[in-house]
Design an enzyme around this catalytic site. Structure first.
Site, PDB file in Angstrom:
ATOM      1  N   LYS A 152     -10.729  -2.526   4.124  1.00 29.18           N
ATOM      2  CA  LYS A 152      -9.821  -2.109   3.053  1.00 29.18           C
ATOM      3  C   LYS A 152     -10.510  -2.160   1.693  1.00 29.18           C
ATOM      4  O   LYS A 152     -10.381  -1.233   0.886  1.00 29.18           O
ATOM      5  CB  LYS A 152      -8.583  -3.011   3.040  1.00 29.18           C
ATOM      6  CG  LYS A 152      -7.594  -2.725   4.153  1.00 29.18           C
ATOM      7  CD  LYS A 152      -6.367  -3.597   4.017  1.00 29.18           C
ATOM      8  CE  LYS A 152      -5.321  -3.255   5.053  1.00 29.18           C
ATOM      9  NZ  LYS A 152      -4.098  -4.077   4.907  1.00 29.18           N
ATOM     10  N   ALA A 181      -7.224  -7.615   1.947  1.00 26.09           N
ATOM     11  CA  ALA A 181      -6.605  -8.637   2.807  1.00 26.09           C
ATOM     12  C   ALA A 181      -5.873  -7.954   3.940  1.00 26.09           C
ATOM     13  O   ALA A 181      -5.398  -6.822   3.796  1.00 26.09           O
ATOM     14  CB  ALA A 181      -5.647  -9.512   2.003  1.00 26.09           C
ATOM     15  N   ASP A 182      -5.791  -8.637   5.061  1.00 23.79           N
ATOM     16  CA  ASP A 182      -5.042  -8.106   6.183  1.00 23.79           C
ATOM     17  C   ASP A 182      -4.531  -9.268   7.028  1.00 23.79           C
ATOM     18  O   ASP A 182      -5.121 -10.354   7.025  1.00 23.79           O
ATOM     19  CB  ASP A 182      -5.892  -7.173   7.042  1.00 23.79           C
ATOM     20  CG  ASP A 182      -5.019  -6.211   7.839  1.00 23.79           C
ATOM     21  OD1 ASP A 182      -4.749  -5.115   7.317  1.00 23.79           O
ATOM     22  OD2 ASP A 182      -4.596  -6.570   8.945  1.00 23.79           O
ATOM     23  N   GLN A 183      -3.434  -9.019   7.738  1.00 22.81           N
ATOM     24  CA  GLN A 183      -2.814 -10.104   8.501  1.00 22.81           C
ATOM     25  C   GLN A 183      -2.320  -9.617   9.855  1.00 22.81           C
ATOM     26  O   GLN A 183      -1.787  -8.507   9.981  1.00 22.81           O
ATOM     27  CB  GLN A 183      -1.636 -10.687   7.722  1.00 22.81           C
ATOM     28  CG  GLN A 183      -0.982 -11.887   8.382  1.00 22.81           C
ATOM     29  CD  GLN A 183       0.184 -12.414   7.564  1.00 22.81           C
ATOM     30  OE1 GLN A 183       1.195 -11.741   7.416  1.00 22.81           O
ATOM     31  NE2 GLN A 183       0.028 -13.608   7.024  1.00 22.81           N
ATOM     32  N   GLY A 202      -6.985 -12.297   6.923  1.00 25.84           N
ATOM     33  CA  GLY A 202      -8.352 -12.044   6.475  1.00 25.84           C
ATOM     34  C   GLY A 202      -8.376 -11.774   4.984  1.00 25.84           C
ATOM     35  O   GLY A 202      -7.430 -11.210   4.424  1.00 25.84           O
TER      36      GLY A 202
END
Length: 202
Positions: free
Chosen positions: A61, A77-79, A115
């Site tokens: 991203k 960020a990622d989840q 992340g």
């Protein structure tokens, strides 16, 4: 009620996210920043360990905005969460899937992986990490789940709940080092990363 004034960091700061929850969290640090939607599609690969997956997605991203912001620090960020069966799941997207997720989660413990990446588009330097947070849901009835989903509309949230809102009523126990990890942007780690790039929050 006083408001915190924004500090203009030495480098342009970009949040590669359209999430209103990450926007609200980043505002807590009092830094001036811009928001831009990341490019590309998010693919969840069940064959990749969740900690590696969220790190990869966060970096992806941030790097996706390299051409748009060639001289900036870009935050990605990622989840995802791993359910009790070991399956990696993301955002439900619909009311029906949200209710199904919560029915499967009811009475069980689940681990959320978030992340985080700070990418220097000028030098190509990347700092990336991840955080975890465990949640245990109460034993919920179908009626409770239905009412919750219709009231809070958590279709854009991994896990189908908003812990910063009414979702807290679904919880039996929360465990972790930084609760902002559960919301989607681990601020303790982010402050450390920004300091590595010369940006001090304090």
């Amino acid at each position: 009620m006083s408001t915190m004034s924004e500090i203009e960091p030495a480098r342009r700061l970009i949040l590669a996210s359209t999430s209103p929850y990450r926007l609200q969290l980043l505002r807590r640090l009092g830094l001036a920043f811009h928001v831009s939607a990341p490019q590309g599609e998010e693919n969840i690969d069940q064959e990749i360990a969740p900690e590696l997956l969220v790190r990869h997605l966060a970096v992806q991203k941030a790097r996706s905005l390299n051409d748009k912001f060639p001289d900036a620090l870009i935050i990605g960020a990622d989840q995802v969460f791993v359910d009790a069966r070991g399956h990696i799941l993301g955002k439900p997207g619909t009311f029906e899937r949200a209710e199904e997720q919560l029915r499967l989660m009811s009475g069980k413990t689940h681990v959320f992986y978030t992340g985080l990446c700070v990418f220097d588009s000028r030098t190509g330097e990347v700092a990336a990490d991840y955080g975890t947070y465990r949640v245990r849901l109460k034993n919920l009835t179908r009626e409770q789940i239905h009412r919750y989903v219709r009231r809070e509309n958590p279709v854009d949230c991994a896990g189908s709940f908003k812990v910063e809102g009414l979702g807290i009523a679904l919880m039996e126990r929360l465990e972790g080092d930084d609760y902002t990890t559960l919301i989607g942007l681990p601020l303790i780690k982010l402050v450390e990363m920004l300091e590595r790039f010369g940006i001090s929050v304090l």
